[in-house]
Scaffold this motif. Structure first.
Motif, mmCIF file in Angstrom:
data_model
loop_
_atom_site.group_PDB
_atom_site.id
_atom_site.type_symbol
_atom_site.label_atom_id
_atom_site.label_comp_id
_atom_site.label_asym_id
_atom_site.label_seq_id
_atom_site.Cartn_x
_atom_site.Cartn_y
_atom_site.Cartn_z
ATOM 1 N N GLU A 225 36.756 64.681 18.327
ATOM 2 C CA GLU A 225 38.035 64.905 17.655
ATOM 3 C C GLU A 225 38.139 64.084 16.378
ATOM 4 O OE1 GLU A 225 40.396 67.197 18.433
ATOM 5 O OE2 GLU A 225 38.914 67.862 19.904
ATOM 6 N N GLN A 226 37.458 62.948 16.324
ATOM 7 C CA GLN A 226 37.571 62.043 15.178
ATOM 8 C C GLN A 226 36.441 62.183 14.164
ATOM 9 O OE1 GLN A 226 37.702 60.529 18.451
ATOM 10 N NE2 GLN A 226 39.894 60.890 18.471
ATOM 11 N N LYS B 186 39.022 64.924 -1.403
ATOM 12 C CA LYS B 186 40.104 64.294 -0.635
ATOM 13 C C LYS B 186 41.414 64.659 -1.314
ATOM 14 C CE LYS B 186 41.934 61.114 2.191
ATOM 15 N NZ LYS B 186 42.801 61.653 3.183
ATOM 16 N N ASP B 187 42.294 65.326 -0.576
ATOM 17 C CA ASP B 187 43.585 65.778 -1.100
ATOM 18 C C ASP B 187 43.422 66.590 -2.383
ATOM 19 O OD1 ASP B 187 44.950 64.497 0.997
ATOM 20 O OD2 ASP B 187 44.913 62.601 -0.092
ATOM 21 N N LYS C 271 36.605 62.684 10.488
ATOM 22 C CA LYS C 271 37.611 63.701 10.214
ATOM 23 C C LYS C 271 38.882 62.971 9.788
ATOM 24 C CE LYS C 271 35.863 67.141 13.460
ATOM 25 N NZ LYS C 271 36.099 67.861 14.713
ATOM 26 N N THR C 272 39.354 63.290 8.592
ATOM 27 C CA THR C 272 40.513 62.626 8.012
ATOM 28 C C THR C 272 41.418 63.665 7.378
ATOM 29 O OG1 THR C 272 39.163 60.684 7.521
ATOM 30 C CG2 THR C 272 41.207 60.894 6.307
ATOM 31 N N GLU C 273 42.728 63.462 7.476
ATOM 32 C CA GLU C 273 43.694 64.360 6.846
ATOM 33 C C GLU C 273 43.393 64.483 5.348
ATOM 34 O OE1 GLU C 273 46.712 67.012 6.872
ATOM 35 O OE2 GLU C 273 46.104 65.880 8.647
ATOM 36 N N GLY C 274 43.305 65.712 4.862
ATOM 37 C CA GLY C 274 43.088 65.954 3.443
ATOM 38 C C GLY C 274 41.641 65.900 2.996
#
Length: 149
Positions: free
Chosen positions: A48-49, A76-77, A104-107
């Motif tokens: 998941e990460q 990123k973003d 896995k990171t937002e954006g």
């Protein structure tokens, strides 16, 4: 002098046409047919990460051109961070693959593709873009296409 300038211009134009490549987007539903292989690696609890995958592409495309690079673009973003040529390729009979590990990171968007070139260069090299690695991983998992090591 004029002939020299025309000759230099022709030389520059011919080098530019060699350097250019056609870009073709391969839809998620067509990745398996193209010959893309995804193998999940690592510990199940950590999936998941992080992304821990072996991403494989066929040695030859439909034009019988050979793969020269698997490429990874990191954003990123929506902002460009890096473009990497994945050099730690391993080879099997029909595929080249590279091991990709990322959090896995937002954006965070990891776009992956492969460049194919022909020796005789009668046709321009082709860059096939496969899309975002997280979406590819999810598609392969949901459709039972993912193998595990």
């Amino acid at each position: 002098m004029r002939k020299l300038l025309v000759g230099l211009l022709l030389l520059v134009v011919s080098f530019q046409s060699i350097a250019q490549s056609d870009v073709k987007e391969i839809a998620l539903s067509e990745l398996k047919g193209f010959g893309v292989l995804i193998t999940q690696m690592g510990i199940k609890e950590n999936r998941e990460q992080s992304i821990n995958l072996r991403f494989g592409v066929p040695k030859l495309d439909i034009n019988n051109c050979s793969v020269s690079d698997i490429e990874l673009t990191i954003e990123k973003d929506g902002q460009f961070i890096a473009h990497n040529f994945l050099s730690n390729m391993s080879e099997s009979i029909e595929h080249y693959s590279s091991h990709i590990i990322a959090a896995k990171t937002e954006g965070l968007a990891l776009s992956i593709g492969a460049r194919y070139s022909c020796e005789n260069q009668k046709i321009r090299s082709t860059f096939y873009t496969f899309g975002d690695l997280v979406k590819i991983e999810k598609y392969f998992i949901n459709n039972g296409l993912l193998s595990e090591i």
